[in-house]
Write a protein that holds these residues in place. Structure first.
Motif, short mmCIF file in Angstrom:
data_model
loop_
_atom_site.label_atom_id
_atom_site.label_comp_id
_atom_site.label_asym_id
_atom_site.label_seq_id
_atom_site.Cartn_x
_atom_site.Cartn_y
_atom_site.Cartn_z
N LEU A 58 -7.98 2.28 10.04
CA LEU A 58 -7.06 2.60 8.95
C LEU A 58 -7.86 3.53 7.81
O LEU A 58 -7.30 4.39 7.12
CB LEU A 58 -6.67 1.44 8.07
N ARG A 59 -8.89 3.23 7.59
CA ARG A 59 -9.91 3.95 6.82
C ARG A 59 -10.31 5.34 7.39
O ARG A 59 -10.47 6.29 6.57
CB ARG A 59 -11.27 3.42 6.66
N GLU A 60 -10.39 5.66 8.68
CA GLU A 60 -10.73 6.86 9.20
C GLU A 60 -9.85 7.72 9.61
O GLU A 60 -9.53 8.99 9.16
CB GLU A 60 -11.39 6.60 10.53
N ASP A 61 -8.52 7.12 9.89
CA ASP A 61 -7.31 7.87 10.24
C ASP A 61 -6.47 8.38 9.07
O ASP A 61 -6.46 7.51 8.09
CB ASP A 61 -6.36 7.21 11.34
N GLY A 62 -5.53 9.25 9.34
CA GLY A 62 -4.76 9.58 8.27
C GLY A 62 -3.36 8.73 8.26
O GLY A 62 -3.13 7.49 8.86
N ARG A 67 -7.94 -10.49 11.05
CA ARG A 67 -8.28 -10.89 12.30
C ARG A 67 -8.37 -9.44 13.28
O ARG A 67 -8.48 -9.60 14.41
CB ARG A 67 -7.11 -11.63 13.01
N HIS A 68 -8.39 -8.50 12.72
CA HIS A 68 -8.46 -7.11 13.61
C HIS A 68 -9.31 -6.26 12.61
O HIS A 68 -8.73 -5.12 12.22
CB HIS A 68 -6.99 -6.84 13.94
N PRO A 69 -10.63 -6.46 12.56
CA PRO A 69 -11.17 -5.57 11.73
C PRO A 69 -11.08 -4.20 12.27
O PRO A 69 -11.64 -2.99 11.58
CB PRO A 69 -12.64 -6.03 11.87
N ASP A 70 -11.00 -4.03 13.55
CA ASP A 70 -11.03 -2.75 14.15
C ASP A 70 -9.85 -1.88 13.56
O ASP A 70 -9.84 -0.69 13.26
CB ASP A 70 -10.90 -2.75 15.82
N VAL A 71 -8.74 -2.53 13.44
CA VAL A 71 -7.43 -1.75 12.82
C VAL A 71 -7.95 -1.36 11.40
O VAL A 71 -7.50 -0.14 10.85
CB VAL A 71 -6.41 -2.61 12.90
N VAL A 72 -8.71 -2.25 10.56
CA VAL A 72 -8.95 -1.85 9.07
C VAL A 72 -9.95 -0.48 9.14
O VAL A 72 -9.63 0.23 8.59
CB VAL A 72 -9.68 -2.93 8.66
N GLU A 106 6.51 0.75 -0.09
CA GLU A 106 5.54 -0.40 -0.72
C GLU A 106 4.52 -0.90 0.26
O GLU A 106 3.65 -1.02 -0.12
CB GLU A 106 6.32 -1.26 -1.18
N LEU A 107 4.73 -1.04 1.52
CA LEU A 107 4.04 -1.57 2.39
C LEU A 107 2.79 -0.60 2.64
O LEU A 107 1.69 -0.95 2.43
CB LEU A 107 4.74 -1.74 3.78
N HIS A 108 3.13 0.55 2.66
CA HIS A 108 2.05 1.72 2.77
C HIS A 108 1.07 1.85 1.53
O HIS A 108 -0.07 1.65 1.61
CB HIS A 108 2.81 3.10 2.96
N GLU A 109 1.76 1.73 0.46
CA GLU A 109 0.75 1.84 -0.89
C GLU A 109 0.02 0.53 -1.16
O GLU A 109 -0.99 0.72 -1.58
CB GLU A 109 1.73 2.26 -2.12
N VAL A 110 0.67 -0.69 -0.77
CA VAL A 110 -0.23 -1.91 -1.08
C VAL A 110 -1.11 -1.85 -0.01
O VAL A 110 -2.43 -2.17 -0.33
CB VAL A 110 0.71 -3.13 -1.11
N LEU A 111 -0.91 -1.56 1.20
CA LEU A 111 -2.25 -1.86 2.04
C LEU A 111 -3.23 -0.62 1.83
O LEU A 111 -4.47 -0.93 2.17
CB LEU A 111 -1.62 -1.49 3.55
N ARG A 112 -3.01 0.57 1.60
CA ARG A 112 -3.79 1.53 1.12
C ARG A 112 -4.79 0.81 -0.01
O ARG A 112 -6.06 1.01 0.17
CB ARG A 112 -3.05 2.84 0.38
N ALA A 113 -4.33 0.23 -0.85
CA ALA A 113 -4.90 -0.51 -2.15
C ALA A 113 -5.83 -1.41 -1.53
O ALA A 113 -6.99 -1.83 -1.89
CB ALA A 113 -4.00 -0.67 -3.16
#
Ligand code: HEM
Length: 427
Positions: A272-276, A264-269, A372-379
């Motif tokens: 996430l791809r642009e920022d570190g 529901r927040h494509p801006d956040v996605v 775990e949360l970091h790695e799964v969301l990254r994937a």
């Protein structure tokens, strides 16, 4: 026997409050806070005495800092005993609890935790690779399988499909609300408990077999350390079940919420791809703030405990309410909004962000769960954009002790490239 006047709260009988606690937990919390102010008192059959809820940082600090001869952890968690067992770290207190913590914390921190990062990342990537672009998906069961696989490898040194299925079968019995109501109202050992007890016995049989195998030939999991420290069979069973259950149900629920919110927040996605990593960290913190899967961390009053105008008598429970603490408007402007940016401007006020509880009972797996949360969301965001299957967000719904998304975190994963061309943006 509990005497004395407690802070106000709903007057309905405990059985009625128990049903609300099961069926509409967040409504009950919000409504009670709005009507009675804080602290307020709830009476449910999940505890042997009334529970007084607090959410302001100063009081929460006092609760978490109180010594064990004033407020005792473990003694408030008897609701978990039928599954976790009486020698589980969740139920012990005092010296025994500290001994168990010393044993169970190191494998989930520092270098030892980092050693699992690559495995988590590759299991997450393999999971996400199985998602079909464009096909709606309930993320909760996917995340349950993934996180249970991870914790089985860490604790037993190997995935154990039969044990995995048995654990899920037992936990899934607390998914149906009518059954959870029946378990909450009926005395232990009575008819409604029988199917659950049988499911736990199946877990026990498999686990005891695994323990015997590990005693004969160590397999490189946390269980080897518990064996080396001299834990007896019953204690081993209780600690391993606790790690397996506490170590995946919460993480899976949080991951399902992350997917539900990100859809529901494509801006956040996009960000996430642009920022570190700082933005990823902020996003995970915001998921845990806005949708804490555990809402209370109760302690039992052992010696009179002052709470503003009240003195809580021994026997009652006092609990920080994580859900209400995370929604205090003076600490979190626009508290219900999903806004990871709020965590980029420095650390939150002390005792205002508490998804992992606090004090000497703070979650033993907090660092591991965060990794775990970091790695799964990254994937997930590496491969997919997420869109919701319906515009309205999901409610927090009780499954056992956790509150994951009511419809299982349903999303539609879309391949990034397709979305890029559709939107004409560069991701
Ligand atoms: C997002 C995921 C998780 C959340 C939100 C969470 C939250 C919590 C909370 C609120 C508590 C109670 C703290 C208190 O009473 O103050 C707790 C306790 C605990 N958690 Fe977690 N947890 C998570 C993941 C994990 C994982 C991955 C593990 C294992 C590796 C784990 C193991 C434990 C244990 C052993 C305790 C009992 C600690 C004690 O009583 O000393 N948790 N957790």
């Amino acid at each position: 026997m509990v005497r004395g006047v407690l802070p106000p709260g709903p007057a309905a009988p405990a059985a009625v409050q128990t049903i609300e606690w099961v069926v509409r937990p967040t409504d009950l919390l919000r409504r009670s806070a709005a009507r009675y102010g804080e602290p307020f008192t709830l009476r449910t059959l999940w505890a042997d005495a009334p529970m007084v809820l607090v959410s302001d940082p100063e009081t929460i600090k006092r609760v978490y800092a109180a010594p064990e001869d004033v407020l005792r952890g473990g003694a408030s968690s008897t609701v978990l005993e039928p599954f976790a067992g009486s020698s589980s770290i969740l139920l012990t207190s005092g010296e025994e609890h500290l001994r168990q913590r010393k044993l169970m914390l190191p494998p989930f921190h520092g270098k030892r935790m980092e050693a699992h990062r690559a495995t988590v990342a590759s299991l997450a990537d393999a999971e996400v690779a199985r998602w079909t672009p464009g096909r709606p998906l309930r993320t909760l069961p996917r995340m349950q399988e993934l996180t249970l696989d991870v914790i089985l490898r860490v604790v037993l040194g190997t995935p154990d499909p039969r044990l995995r299925d048995a654990i899920r079968a037992a936990l899934d019995m607390t998914t149906s609300l009518p059954r959870l109501i029946a378990l909450s109202l009926a005395p232990r050992g009575s008819a409604p408990w029988r199917p659950f007890t049988a499911a736990v016995e199946r877990v026990d049989a498999l686990l005891r077999a695994a323990i015997r195998e590990r005693r004969a030939s160590p397999g490189g999991g946390v269980i080897d350390e518990l064996i080396a420290a001299g834990a007896g069979e019953d204690e081993l069973r209780d600690q391993v079940v606790t790690l397996l259950a506490a170590g995946h149900e919460t993480t899976a629920g949080s991951l399902a919420w992350a997917c539900e919110r990100l859809a529901r927040h494509p801006d956040v996605v996009a960000r996430l791809r642009e920022d570190g990593d700082a933005y990823l960290e902020a996003t995970v913190k915001e998921v845990l703030r806005v949708r804490p899967v555990l809402t209370v961390t109760p302690r039992k009053v052992v010696a009179p405990f002052r709470l503003g105008a009240w003195t809580l008598p021994p026997g009652v429970h006092v609990t920080p309410c994580l859900y209400l603490a995370h929604r205090r408007a003076e600490l979190w402007p626009d508290p219900t909004a999903f806004h990871p940016e709020r965590f980029l401007d420095g650390a939150p006020a002390p005792y205002s962000w508490l998804p992992f509880g606090g004090g000497t009972r703070r979650c033993a797996g907090a660092a591991f769960a965060t990794m775990e949360l970091h790695e799964v969301l990254r994937a997930v965001v590496r491969r997919f954009d997420l869109v919701p299957d319906r515009p309205e967000g999901e409610r927090m719904r009780r499954r056992g002790v956790t509150l994951p998304p009511a419809r299982g975190g349903r999303i539609v994963p879309l391949a990034c490239a397709r979305r890029r061309s559709r939107l004409g943006t560069s991701l």
